[in-house]
Design a protein around this motif. Structure first.
Motif, PDB file in Angstrom:
ATOM      1  N   ASP A  95       0.854  -1.188   0.000  1.00  0.00           N
ATOM      2  CA  ASP A  95       0.000   0.000   0.000  1.00  0.00           C
ATOM      3  C   ASP A  95       0.896   1.247   0.000  1.00  0.00           C
ATOM      4  O   ASP A  95       1.844   1.336   0.774  1.00  0.00           O
ATOM      5  CB  ASP A  95      -0.856  -0.037   1.279  1.00  0.00           C
ATOM      6  CG  ASP A  95      -1.907   1.063   1.293  1.00  0.00           C
ATOM      7  OD1 ASP A  95      -1.675   2.103   0.637  1.00  0.00           O
ATOM      8  OD2 ASP A  95      -2.935   0.883   1.938  1.00  0.00           O
ATOM      9  N   TYR A  96       0.595   2.201  -0.888  1.00  0.00           N
ATOM     10  CA  TYR A  96       1.502   3.345  -1.029  1.00  0.00           C
ATOM     11  C   TYR A  96       1.627   4.136   0.264  1.00  0.00           C
ATOM     12  O   TYR A  96       2.634   4.789   0.507  1.00  0.00           O
ATOM     13  CB  TYR A  96       1.050   4.252  -2.183  1.00  0.00           C
ATOM     14  CG  TYR A  96      -0.118   5.152  -1.869  1.00  0.00           C
ATOM     15  CD1 TYR A  96       0.099   6.485  -1.537  1.00  0.00           C
ATOM     16  CD2 TYR A  96      -1.421   4.681  -1.883  1.00  0.00           C
ATOM     17  CE1 TYR A  96      -0.964   7.323  -1.235  1.00  0.00           C
ATOM     18  CE2 TYR A  96      -2.477   5.501  -1.589  1.00  0.00           C
ATOM     19  CZ  TYR A  96      -2.250   6.821  -1.261  1.00  0.00           C
ATOM     20  OH  TYR A  96      -3.287   7.634  -0.952  1.00  0.00           O
ATOM     21  N   ARG A  97       0.602   4.036   1.131  1.00  0.00           N
ATOM     22  CA  ARG A  97       0.673   4.785   2.382  1.00  0.00           C
ATOM     23  C   ARG A  97       1.792   4.255   3.282  1.00  0.00           C
ATOM     24  O   ARG A  97       2.430   5.019   4.010  1.00  0.00           O
ATOM     25  CB  ARG A  97      -0.657   4.715   3.114  1.00  0.00           C
ATOM     26  CG  ARG A  97      -1.695   5.595   2.465  1.00  0.00           C
ATOM     27  CD  ARG A  97      -3.030   5.392   3.075  1.00  0.00           C
ATOM     28  NE  ARG A  97      -3.556   4.075   2.753  1.00  0.00           N
ATOM     29  CZ  ARG A  97      -4.751   3.642   3.099  1.00  0.00           C
ATOM     30  NH1 ARG A  97      -5.545   4.407   3.806  1.00  0.00           N
ATOM     31  NH2 ARG A  97      -5.158   2.450   2.766  1.00  0.00           N
ATOM     32  N   PHE A  98       2.029   2.933   3.227  1.00  0.00           N
ATOM     33  CA  PHE A  98       3.114   2.366   4.036  1.00  0.00           C
ATOM     34  C   PHE A  98       4.459   2.851   3.518  1.00  0.00           C
ATOM     35  O   PHE A  98       5.356   3.184   4.291  1.00  0.00           O
ATOM     36  CB  PHE A  98       3.055   0.837   4.012  1.00  0.00           C
ATOM     37  CG  PHE A  98       1.795   0.276   4.604  1.00  0.00           C
ATOM     38  CD1 PHE A  98       1.075   1.006   5.533  1.00  0.00           C
ATOM     39  CD2 PHE A  98       1.335  -0.980   4.240  1.00  0.00           C
ATOM     40  CE1 PHE A  98      -0.088   0.510   6.082  1.00  0.00           C
ATOM     41  CE2 PHE A  98       0.176  -1.486   4.786  1.00  0.00           C
ATOM     42  CZ  PHE A  98      -0.539  -0.744   5.710  1.00  0.00           C
ATOM     43  N   SER A  99       4.581   2.915   2.183  1.00  0.00           N
ATOM     44  CA  SER A  99       5.838   3.408   1.610  1.00  0.00           C
ATOM     45  C   SER A  99       6.069   4.858   2.008  1.00  0.00           C
ATOM     46  O   SER A  99       7.200   5.256   2.324  1.00  0.00           O
ATOM     47  CB  SER A  99       5.798   3.300   0.087  1.00  0.00           C
ATOM     48  OG  SER A  99       5.879   1.957  -0.305  1.00  0.00           O
ATOM     49  N   LEU A 100       4.980   5.657   1.995  1.00  0.00           N
ATOM     50  CA  LEU A 100       5.137   7.072   2.363  1.00  0.00           C
ATOM     51  C   LEU A 100       5.502   7.204   3.833  1.00  0.00           C
ATOM     52  O   LEU A 100       6.312   8.059   4.202  1.00  0.00           O
ATOM     53  CB  LEU A 100       3.856   7.845   2.055  1.00  0.00           C
ATOM     54  CG  LEU A 100       3.558   8.056   0.570  1.00  0.00           C
ATOM     55  CD1 LEU A 100       2.326   8.926   0.414  1.00  0.00           C
ATOM     56  CD2 LEU A 100       4.723   8.676  -0.151  1.00  0.00           C
ATOM     57  N   ALA A 101       4.917   6.344   4.703  1.00  0.00           N
ATOM     58  CA  ALA A 101       5.268   6.393   6.126  1.00  0.00           C
ATOM     59  C   ALA A 101       6.737   6.048   6.314  1.00  0.00           C
ATOM     60  O   ALA A 101       7.453   6.693   7.088  1.00  0.00           O
ATOM     61  CB  ALA A 101       4.385   5.429   6.912  1.00  0.00           C
TER      62      ALA A 101
END
Lengths: 130, 108
Positions: free
Chosen positions: A25-31
């Motif tokens: 999930d791109y949100r995990f990469s951003l975190a």
């Protein structure tokens, strides 16, 4: 050590990180990216601290001043290199669906910062006008 | 920003915005470090060495700014931003390392 060398190769090659596993999930990469940036800010603050010791404690004995400044700068270098390394490891672990890597580094860094802070207190109280 | 279909896809956690601001904060930290470096370079050195050190620190700062701007543009381009490229992460960290090396040369 070979694990570390393989990680260094990953620093420069996005394709190899992308080869493994699935895209999280791109949100995990951003975190993960924000955590990397927070470590980079810590490194930059340590480097700024090194400059500040050199600039704003001019009355200290040369050896103490340079020693403290170099300790802070070395901590900054280690911190920024470790930031990239940890970021790559986390990114890969997320792609493979593994647990995130554990790290001894935060404890180590806090010990170093504590030692430098105590040294600075002692130096400022005792070593003034050395 | 946009509403309607694009607005419905917008991440309620505002992850891209937070990441963008994290890049801004980091750029600000890099600016502080670079300003301290320039101050240190201009202090008690020969003019030639001072100018060279200033130029190197300025170039490093510009390099970091370039990476940050590039990443911010990528983040704001679409609703589903791609992950950070390892190349750019390494470049940002190497700017910090080079600044520290510059500092070590200036301090000793």
């Amino acid at each position: 050590m070979s694990e570390f060398v393989r990680n260094i190769r990953l620093w420069f090659t996005p394709e190899r990180v992308r080869d493994e596993g699935g895209t999280p999930d791109y949100r995990f990469s951003l975190a993960n990216e924000r955590t990397f940036l927070a470590w980079l800010r810590t490194a930059l603050a340590l480097i700024g601290g090194g400059f500040a010791v050199d600039q704003f404690l001019p009355d200290l004995r040369w050896a103490w001043r340079v020693g403290l400044a170099l300790a802070l700068l070395a901590a900054g270098v280690l911190c920024s290199l470790r930031a990239v390394n940890h970021w790559v490891r986390c990114e890969r672990a997320m792609r493979r669906g593994e647990d995130l890597p554990a790290s001894r580094f935060p404890a180590l860094l806090s010990l170093v910062v504590a030692v430098v802070a105590v040294a600075m207190v002692v130096v400022v109280l005792v070593g003034w006008e050395g | 920003m946009s509403t309607g279909a694009a607005g419905a896809e917008r991440d309620p956690g505002l992850q891209p915005e937070r990441t963008r601001l994290a890049w801004r904060r980091t750029t600000l930290s890099a600016t502080v470090a670079a300003v301290l470096a320039v101050k240190s370079a201009l202090h008690g050195r020969g003019p030639a060495a001072g100018i060279v050190a200033c130029a190197v620190c300025g170039a490093l700062w510009l390099g970091f700014l370039g990476v940050a701007q590039h990443r911010i543009r990528t983040l704001t381009a679409g609703p589903r931003p791609p992950a950070l490229a390892p190349r750019h992460a390494t470049a940002a960290a190497l700017c910090a390392v080079a600044l520290a090396v510059c500092a070590a040369v200036l301090v000793v």
